[in-house]
Design a protein around this motif. Structure first.
Motif, short mmCIF file in Angstrom:
data_model
loop_
_atom_site.label_atom_id
_atom_site.label_comp_id
_atom_site.label_asym_id
_atom_site.label_seq_id
_atom_site.Cartn_x
_atom_site.Cartn_y
_atom_site.Cartn_z
N HIS A 1 0.83 -1.21 0.00
CA HIS A 1 0.00 0.00 0.00
C HIS A 1 0.86 1.25 0.00
O HIS A 1 0.68 2.15 0.80
CB HIS A 1 -0.92 0.02 1.22
CG HIS A 1 -1.80 -1.17 1.34
ND1 HIS A 1 -2.83 -1.43 0.47
CD2 HIS A 1 -1.78 -2.20 2.20
CE1 HIS A 1 -3.41 -2.55 0.80
NE2 HIS A 1 -2.79 -3.05 1.85
N GLY A 2 1.82 1.32 -0.86
CA GLY A 2 2.74 2.46 -0.88
C GLY A 2 4.10 2.03 -0.35
O GLY A 2 4.53 2.47 0.71
N ASP A 3 4.74 1.13 -1.06
CA ASP A 3 6.04 0.61 -0.65
C ASP A 3 7.06 1.73 -0.49
O ASP A 3 6.98 2.76 -1.17
CB ASP A 3 6.57 -0.39 -1.69
CG ASP A 3 5.65 -1.57 -1.88
OD1 ASP A 3 4.94 -1.94 -0.93
OD2 ASP A 3 5.65 -2.13 -2.99
N ILE A 4 8.02 1.55 0.40
CA ILE A 4 9.12 2.50 0.55
C ILE A 4 10.22 2.06 -0.41
O ILE A 4 10.69 0.93 -0.37
CB ILE A 4 9.64 2.53 2.00
CG1 ILE A 4 8.55 3.04 2.93
CG2 ILE A 4 10.89 3.41 2.09
CD1 ILE A 4 8.91 3.00 4.40
N MET A 5 10.59 2.99 -1.28
CA MET A 5 11.59 2.71 -2.31
C MET A 5 12.91 3.39 -1.96
O MET A 5 12.91 4.54 -1.51
CB MET A 5 11.12 3.24 -3.67
CG MET A 5 9.73 2.80 -4.08
SD MET A 5 9.61 1.07 -4.47
CE MET A 5 10.54 1.00 -5.98
N LYS A 6 14.01 2.69 -2.18
CA LYS A 6 15.33 3.28 -2.01
C LYS A 6 15.74 3.90 -3.33
O LYS A 6 15.69 3.25 -4.38
CB LYS A 6 16.35 2.22 -1.59
CG LYS A 6 17.74 2.78 -1.41
CD LYS A 6 18.71 1.68 -1.02
CE LYS A 6 20.11 2.25 -0.92
NZ LYS A 6 21.09 1.19 -0.65
N THR A 7 16.13 5.17 -3.30
CA THR A 7 16.52 5.89 -4.50
C THR A 7 17.89 6.52 -4.28
O THR A 7 18.15 7.08 -3.23
CB THR A 7 15.51 7.02 -4.80
OG1 THR A 7 14.22 6.45 -4.95
CG2 THR A 7 15.86 7.77 -6.05
N ASN A 8 18.75 6.42 -5.26
CA ASN A 8 20.05 7.06 -5.19
C ASN A 8 19.97 8.39 -5.91
O ASN A 8 20.13 8.47 -7.11
CB ASN A 8 21.13 6.18 -5.82
CG ASN A 8 21.33 4.89 -5.05
OD1 ASN A 8 21.25 4.89 -3.83
ND2 ASN A 8 21.57 3.81 -5.75
#
Length: 69
Positions: free
Chosen positions: A10-17
Motif C-alpha cells: 500500500h505504498g512501498d518504501i523505495m530506495k533511491t540514489n
C-alpha cells in the motif's frame, strides 16, 4: 535505480540514489536536478555545510529542505 526496501502493498518504501557526491550551492544543485529525471536531490550545501534536499514541485518551481535543529 529504485528498489523496494519496505514492501507493504500500500505504498512501498523505495530506495533511491539521488544525491550529489560533492558539496554544491543550491543553484548548482538545481542545475543538476534539471538535467536528471529525478524528482529530488540530496546534497551538501557548499555555503552552510549542511545536508539539504532540493525537490521539483508540480508548479515548475523547486523546494529546498534545510535542517533547522
Amino acid at each position: 535505480d529504485d528498489e523496494i526496501i519496505y514492501p507493504d502493498g500500500h505504498g512501498d518504501i523505495m530506495k533511491t540514489n539521488a544525491f550529489a557526491d560533492k558539496p554544491l550551492l543550491p543553484e548548482e544543485a538545481k542545475l543538476e536536478l534539471e538535467l536528471s529525471e529525478n524528482t529530488f536531490m540530496m546534497f551538501k550545501n557548499a555555503d552552510t555545510g549542511e545536508t539539504n534536499v532540493l525537490s521539483r514541485k508540480g508548479d515548475g518551481n523547486f523546494g529546498l529542505i534545510a535542517p533547522n535543529f
